[in-house]
Enzyme design. Structure first.
Site, short mmCIF file in Angstrom:
data_model
loop_
_atom_site.label_atom_id
_atom_site.label_comp_id
_atom_site.label_asym_id
_atom_site.label_seq_id
_atom_site.Cartn_x
_atom_site.Cartn_y
_atom_site.Cartn_z
N ASP A 116 4.82 -3.68 -1.13
CA ASP A 116 4.19 -2.39 -0.89
C ASP A 116 3.16 -2.46 0.25
O ASP A 116 2.43 -3.45 0.38
CB ASP A 116 3.49 -1.94 -2.18
CG ASP A 116 2.73 -0.65 -2.02
OD1 ASP A 116 3.39 0.39 -1.88
OD2 ASP A 116 1.48 -0.68 -2.04
N GLU A 141 7.82 -2.60 2.93
CA GLU A 141 7.57 -1.18 3.20
C GLU A 141 6.62 -1.04 4.39
O GLU A 141 5.44 -1.37 4.29
CB GLU A 141 6.95 -0.50 1.98
CG GLU A 141 6.69 0.98 2.20
CD GLU A 141 5.58 1.54 1.32
OE1 GLU A 141 5.64 2.74 1.00
OE2 GLU A 141 4.65 0.79 0.97
#
Length: 577
Positions: free
Chosen positions: A223, A297
């Site tokens: 993330d 990401e």
């Protein structure tokens, strides 16, 4: 040389050329993202949980899915619904226990479904033991976070160290009297950034990775990777410098877009850390021969995104996420713009790496809402049949739409931090996180609770899995057919070319060893007659293999390649016969 010597030689060369290398599991599977809080509630508290996932893994198997990525399930005070982790080694109580997770893994292994976890390395929680120890002055844990002295203004008032802004608006700095300094939080106040210039933090997070790999997970989605490092302040006299203005005239001074984040994102050290994590994953591959996958990401430029693959000497992520179908195009885009967006990743990626395709996730409006309900099948054709790896956000297979979440029911900090009860919905991510729609029962079959953590979207009575299983023409059945189709050699190994036949019609061809497919998507509610012989070796008859649910055509129907009638919003998979 005699001709009869040449022909066998050419044949052998052809055989060598057509040999298909054995692909690894992550190169061929479909990844299915589950937002655990919204997938299935097993205990009636209105919140999805691990046992709810375990009980419904057969559904993923029916879809043809071979791996599922779970949004964060770790211990958390839930200020950002699991992305503020207080204990990286334990499960959040409302989702279950470590034992529940182990049962999930065991059931997934029985069904040959891989489990991929969300790894949130940029920040922790201000309610973690690490942060609490830092506030007590524990030197080890104090250096786990990024601290800076404030500055006193002309009125003698203490102010944040510089102008850095949080992704969720307002200052990225928060003062703590216990320390006498500000800590950095590039997201919500409850998410203090970790200090990756401290080798102990680096080792700690590698141990987190190893802990879950030992449990049996197949990899991680990483993330917010772009925010991992801040500039080395020693290069600027020991003080973090202000970031320059972005020049965005529509951005207010408290919004993230107001600044250009040259000191807080995409720092060179970030890529090295990704390469180090890949080395940890490869430790396990060397041990048992099974590859663990890493997805990163980063909503960055193609040039930056490609660096996550590796540097030519060291390997990085197998899947730096390709967000072009989310960030670059929408329902207003033309066929030319769709083609341009899709070609971009394929153009920039290293020749020996695979592309990946994703059209939705927990942070962005659903495909049916961002494009249109009529284009659900067409977008799924793109995601599943383009060369590379496919990723589906839960609900996209049935065409779920964004739910309406009132200001009173809004819980996402991105929406709440707008302090705007009128326009909050433009920033809130709650609409794409509403509960999964299983059937037409109470709460769409998601939960027996009187109130769910977010309200179920309107229209679930007819838009749900059970209804779509029971009819022949449904998004769900189209999706299943596409997943089966992508297992063919043509889609695993085949070449690719695309064309905008006009501003409304996008088409692409996949071909391999004499087999030719053409996929055509009409982006508008307007009929056309198109000539698909534009594509080389696409001549004569074309057989309909898959058609979108509003198409008047059925599988097995034969069309003339030079004159194909396409109705409004129709999408087709055709095979040359």
């Amino acid at each position: 040389m005699k001709l009869y010597f040449i022909l066998p030689l050419l044949f052998l060369l052809g055989q060598v050329q057509c040999q298909e290398r054995e692909l690894e599991w992550w190169e061929t599977t479909v990844f299915y993202q589950i937002y655990p809080r919204s997938f299935k509630d097993s205990d009636g508290d209105g919140i999805g949980d691990l046992n709810g996932i375990t009980e419904n893994l057969e559904y993923l198997k029916e879809l043809g899915v071979g791996a599922t990525w779970l949004s964060p399930i770790f211990k958390s005070p839930m200020y950002d619904f699991g992305y503020d982790i207080s204990d990286f080694y334990d499960i959040q109580d409302e989702y279950g226990t470590i034992e529940d997770f182990e049962r999930l893994l065991a059931k997934a292994n029985e069904l040959d479904i891989k489990i991929v976890l969300d790894f949130v390395p940029n920040h922790g929680s201000n309610e973690s033991v690490w942060f609490e120890e830092a506030l007590r002055g524990h030197e080890k844990y104090l250096d786990y976070f990024v601290w800076e002295d404030g500055v006193v203004d002309e009125n003698g008032v203490l102010q944040p160290p510089n102008n850095w802004i949080s992704v969720f608006r307002k200052s990225a700095w928060e003062y703590r009297e216990e320390v006498g300094k500000y800590y950095l939080h590039q997201f919500v106040i409850g998410q203090p950034d970790l200090n990756y210039r401290n080798p102990e933090v680096v080792n700690e997070m590698k141990n987190v990775i190893r802990f879950w790999l030992e449990k049996g997970v197949a990899g991680f989605r990483v993330d917010a990777i772009t925010h991992l490092f801040e500039v080395d302040k020693e290069l600027y006299g020991g003080k973090y410098p202000d970031e320059p203005l972005s020049g965005d005239l529509n951005a207010d001074p408290l919004s993230y877009n107001y600044l250009r984040h040259i000191y807080t994102s995409d720092q060179d050290e970030t890529f090295d850390m990704v390469y180090q994590w890949r080395e940890v994953l490869d430790e396990f591959k060397e041990r048992d021969g099974f590859s663990r996958v890493m997805m990163t990401e980063a909503y960055s430029s193609p040039q930056v995104t490609m660096r996550y693959f590796g540097d030519g000497e060291r390997e990085g992520a197998q899947m730096p996420f390709n967000f072009v179908l989310i960030s670059d195009v929408n329902g207003d885009s033309t066929a030319e713009e769709i083609k341009y967006a899709l070609d971009k990743f394929l153009t920039f990626k290293p020749i020996n790496k695979l592309a990946n395709w994703v059209a939705g996730n927990h942070d962005n409006n659903r495909v049916a809402s961002r494009f249109s309900p009529e284009l659900v099948d067409g977008i799924n054709m793109i995601v599943l049949l383009l060369p590379g790896i496919a990723v589906t956000y839960m609900g996209e297979e049935i065409g779920m739409v964004d739910g309406f979440v009132s200001w009173e029911d809004t819980v996402d900090p991105s929406g709440c931090n707008t302090d705007d009860p009128i326009n909050y919905w433009t920033a809130s991510r709650d609409p794409e996180r509403t509960p999964f729609q299983w059937n037409s029962d109470k709460n769409a079959g998601f939960s027996t609770a009187d109130k769910t953590w977010l309200p179920v979207a309107d229209g679930y009575e007819t838009l749900n899995v059970e209804v779509q299983k029971g009819v022949e023409r449904s998004h769900l059945n189209v999706y299943k057919t596409l997943v089966l189709l992508r297992a063919e050699s043509t889609f695993r190994y085949g070449r690719y070319e695309s064309v905008a036949l006009n501003s409304d019609i996008f088409a692409f061809r996949r071909w391999h060893n004499g087999v030719n497919y053409v996929i055509i998507i009409n982006l508008r509610n307007k009929s056309y007659n198109v000539d698909l012989t534009y594509f080389e070796n696409v001549v004569g008859n074309l057989e309909v293999v898959v058609s979108s649910i509003q198409s008047p055509k059925t599988a097995g129907q034969v069309l003339e390649a030079g004159a194909v009638d396409i109705t409004g919003y129709e999408s087709l998979v055709l095979r040359v016969v």
